[in-house]
Design a protein around this motif. Structure first.
Motif, mmCIF file in Angstrom:
data_model
loop_
_atom_site.group_PDB
_atom_site.id
_atom_site.type_symbol
_atom_site.label_atom_id
_atom_site.label_comp_id
_atom_site.label_asym_id
_atom_site.label_seq_id
_atom_site.Cartn_x
_atom_site.Cartn_y
_atom_site.Cartn_z
ATOM 1 N N THR A 53 48.131 22.765 16.636
ATOM 2 C CA THR A 53 46.948 22.054 17.137
ATOM 3 C C THR A 53 46.565 22.529 18.531
ATOM 4 O O THR A 53 45.392 22.767 18.834
ATOM 5 N N VAL A 54 47.603 22.673 19.389
ATOM 6 C CA VAL A 54 47.331 23.155 20.747
ATOM 7 C C VAL A 54 46.759 24.563 20.710
ATOM 8 O O VAL A 54 45.798 24.899 21.417
ATOM 9 N N ARG A 55 47.350 25.413 19.830
ATOM 10 C CA ARG A 55 46.855 26.780 19.720
ATOM 11 C C ARG A 55 45.419 26.820 19.203
ATOM 12 O O ARG A 55 44.570 27.577 19.693
ATOM 13 N N TRP A 94 43.210 24.403 19.557
ATOM 14 C CA TRP A 94 42.324 23.871 20.597
ATOM 15 C C TRP A 94 42.004 24.947 21.632
ATOM 16 O O TRP A 94 40.859 25.108 22.032
#
Length: 299
Positions: free
Chosen positions: A67-69, A71
């Motif tokens: 998810t962080v990647r 985003w």
């Protein structure tokens, strides 16, 4: 006495126990790893529960990292799209400005072409045309209003000839040079043009005011009413200006005299046409030629 700096750990039992325990742990780890490798080789399915448990532990972490990647990836894409939109916006604005300039140039050329076509049609219809030339300058900062025509005696232009444009009368030739002529505009205070009103033929004269407008004065009728919109054309009186050339339109109601606006403004006229005077002077009699008298030849 200070202890020697090269003292070995064998002199301390605590250090010896710590080193022994480290060796035991390392050997135990190696043995466990060997056993696990042997079991995974002989029975691969035995580690399925362990692998499942490991996946259960690492899946949330992997999902969060993904998810962080994503985003960060979307943020990078958004930044790129923003700068791309800014660049595209600038390009479209420049294209719009270029298009506006082209439209203005096309409109200017269209107006000039319409004026030239009207002037050419007028010249073709008028057999008394002397020359068609450009008005190269006009005096707008003085009460005296003159213009310079790019044609002179070389083109047949003579003093006193009327000058007009496609919209109406401009003035008359005041002075001539070899390739230029000075024009007295009808808006000059020294200009007087005999005219008549189109709706009833009432005679009048138009005198320049020096401010871009003219004054219409009744010639024979006292307190003659002038109505806004009255159109005046040349009458032919005076023998300079041919009749029926549009001159001016009254701008407000008045009595005896009124202010009018000329049809052919010298500030917007590019080209002008010089015509022959309406009633040219009779040529002088040749030297020694007898002038006939009444009763000559009567016996």
């Amino acid at each position: 006495m200070a202890p020697p700096s090269n003292r070995r750990p064998g002199f301390s039992r605590r250090a010896q126990y710590r080193r022994f325990i480290g060796y035991v742990i390392a050997a135990t780890g190696v043995a466990v790893a060997a056993v696990l490798m042997l079991i995974s080789t002989l029975s691969p399915g035995a580690f399925s529960p362990l692998r499942g448990a490991a996946r259960d532990l690492t899946t949330p972490l992997s999902s969060g990292m993904d998810t962080v990647r994503g985003w960060f990836g979307s943020m990078t894409g958004s930044i790129g799209e923003h700068f791309g939109a800014v660049s595209e916006n600038r390009r479209l604005k420049q294209q719009l400005a270029d298009s506006r300039r082209l439209v203005l140039q096309a409109r200017t050329l269209g107006r000039e072409n319409r004026r030239l076509r009207a002037l050419l049609r007028l010249r073709d219809r008028n057999p008394d045309t002397v020359a068609v030339a450009r008005l190269v300058s006009s005096s707008a900062g003085s009460t005296r209003r003159y213009a310079v025509l790019n044609a002179g005696s070389r083109q047949g232009v003579r003093q006193g000839q009327p000058v007009r444009g496609p919209n109406g009368l401009i003035g008359r030739v005041l002075e001539t040079g070899f390739n230029n002529a000075r024009i007295l505009l009808i808006i000059d205070p020294e200009s007087v043009v005999p005219v008549r009103r189109t709706r009833d033929g009432m005679p009048a004269i138009i005198v320049g005011r020096g401010d871009g407008l003219v004054e219409v004065r009744a010639a024979s009728v006292a307190n003659a009413p002038f109505l806004s919109g009255d159109v005046f054309v040349t009458s032919g009186t005076g023998g300079i200006y041919p009749p029926n050339i549009p001159v001016a339109r009254v701008v407000r109601n008045a009595s005896d005299s009124s202010v009018a606006r000329v049809f052919a403004s010298p500030d917007t006229a590019d080209f002008a046409m010089v015509q022959q005077v309406f009633m040219p002077e009779a040529p002088p009699a040749a030297a020694g030629e007898a002038i006939p008298q009444a009763g000559d030849g009567d016996e």
